[in-house]
Design an enzyme around this catalytic site. Sequence first.
Site, short mmCIF file in Angstrom:
data_model
loop_
_atom_site.label_atom_id
_atom_site.label_comp_id
_atom_site.label_asym_id
_atom_site.label_seq_id
_atom_site.Cartn_x
_atom_site.Cartn_y
_atom_site.Cartn_z
CE LYS A 102 105.54 43.19 15.82
NZ LYS A 102 105.64 41.83 16.63
CG ASN A 217 108.34 39.61 28.05
OD1 ASN A 217 108.12 39.53 29.25
ND2 ASN A 217 107.53 39.37 26.86
N1 GLU Z 1 104.43 40.99 19.83
C1 GLU Z 1 104.57 39.64 20.29
C2 GLU Z 1 104.61 39.01 18.94
O1 GLU Z 1 105.51 39.20 18.22
C3 GLU Z 1 102.91 39.52 20.78
C4 GLU Z 1 101.82 39.66 19.84
C5 GLU Z 1 100.38 39.78 20.69
O2 GLU Z 1 100.25 39.43 21.76
O3 GLU Z 1 99.58 40.42 19.82
O4 GLU Z 1 104.14 37.72 18.80
#
Ligand code: GLU
Length: 422
Positions: A102, A217
């Site tokens: 992340k 989103n």
């Molecule tokens: N930010 C999104 C999540 O927390 C998507 C992560 C991604 O597609 O790699 O799952």
Amino acid sequence: MSFYENTLKNMNKAAKIMKLDQETLNVLSHPQKTLIATLPVRMDDGHMEYFEAYRVQHNELRGPFKGGIRYLPSVDLDEIKALSTEMTFKCAVAGIPYGGGKGGVSCNAKKMSEGELERLTRKYVQAVYQIIGPNHDIPAPDMYTTPQIMAWFMDEYSRLVNQYSPGVVTGKPIEVGGSLGRGTATAQGGAYILEEYMKRHDMKIEGIRIIIQGFGNAGSFAAEIFHGMGFTVTGVSDSRGGLYNNDGMDPFNIMKTKKEKGSVQDSDEGKPCTNEELLEKPCDILVLAAMENQVTEANMKNIKAKIILELANGPTTAEADEYLAKEGVVIIPDILANSGGVTVSYFEWLQNQQAYYWPIEEVEAKLKRAMIEALVRILDFQNEYKCTMREAAYISAFDRLDKAKKLRGSGAHLRCKIYHDK
Ligand code: GLU
């Protein structure tokens, strides 16, 4: 308890129930690598501003690190560590061949111009490009990061490595290697899971009142999809506050007003209320699609919903989770409920690797299948261990991660110290 401590607590509970190998738990209790950088960005008025940026690579036992980047003032190391850990578990729950990572930048994206956001994004890529890549670490959007930001990301990375590299980041616009269905994937995945869960528990959609916290989103598409499925959407909210109408509202109208005037509260579909009040309104299903730490010790006793669907990451604290479980509230946990987003990110990456793009029907059919498989596996574990769905979700992930660790041996989980890139 911090967000990361909360995540560790969830892991420890599940590990104890399934009697997980202590070494596997230890490995997964520490991120493998953390990069912290200070990004100097020229602002529109000519002055230079400095932003703290992070990329945490939690674990790569099952494949390259995978996870989004958020642009939010409150971003700090604890938060990104927690979210990167959740990504490792989420990818394992969804059965996609990735580990977890992340990233984030502490900034107020809402107040920044297009040009400032582009310069910030390019600086971020310059700081991290040596530790990411299509087969190593693949970022994506998260809070306040958009397909446009992913396009700049891909462009800057491709320039730095002198090679067109669409697979380095997912969530891109269709025109530059994005996948159909990625924008709605988090909400759509959650809808497939909720639908299947209700089917298995003989619940009818008709007459079910649903409140959705968050109109980004995940939340805005969730409101539209649930409305389309026949649920009665009685509440929505965004960062300014909530909107409620016990008779139901049309989320498409609310979206139109939000685009024109700025907030869901400007819509006359319902009456404005505070975000706190919205969570405590009577409803059957509460969808948490805003951010972490929303249902806590402070409001857990006032929650009326019988089912909570966590489209955000970490919206329920450990205390609230325990209390609600005792009260018989079913929590469909984040690492399952919102795994549709990263699953379609995986499909996007596959399409990039093949330079061959799928029709929407194919994306949706594959997503639905993946979501139902992930849910059924968790329900089976829940049945076996007589535990909550969250515990069963962590058990489902641990089971896959533990097997991968044992097969790969001890070299696969090298740890590096935090390093600071100036
Ligand atoms: N930010 C999104 C999540 O927390 C998507 C992560 C991604 O597609 O790699 O799952």
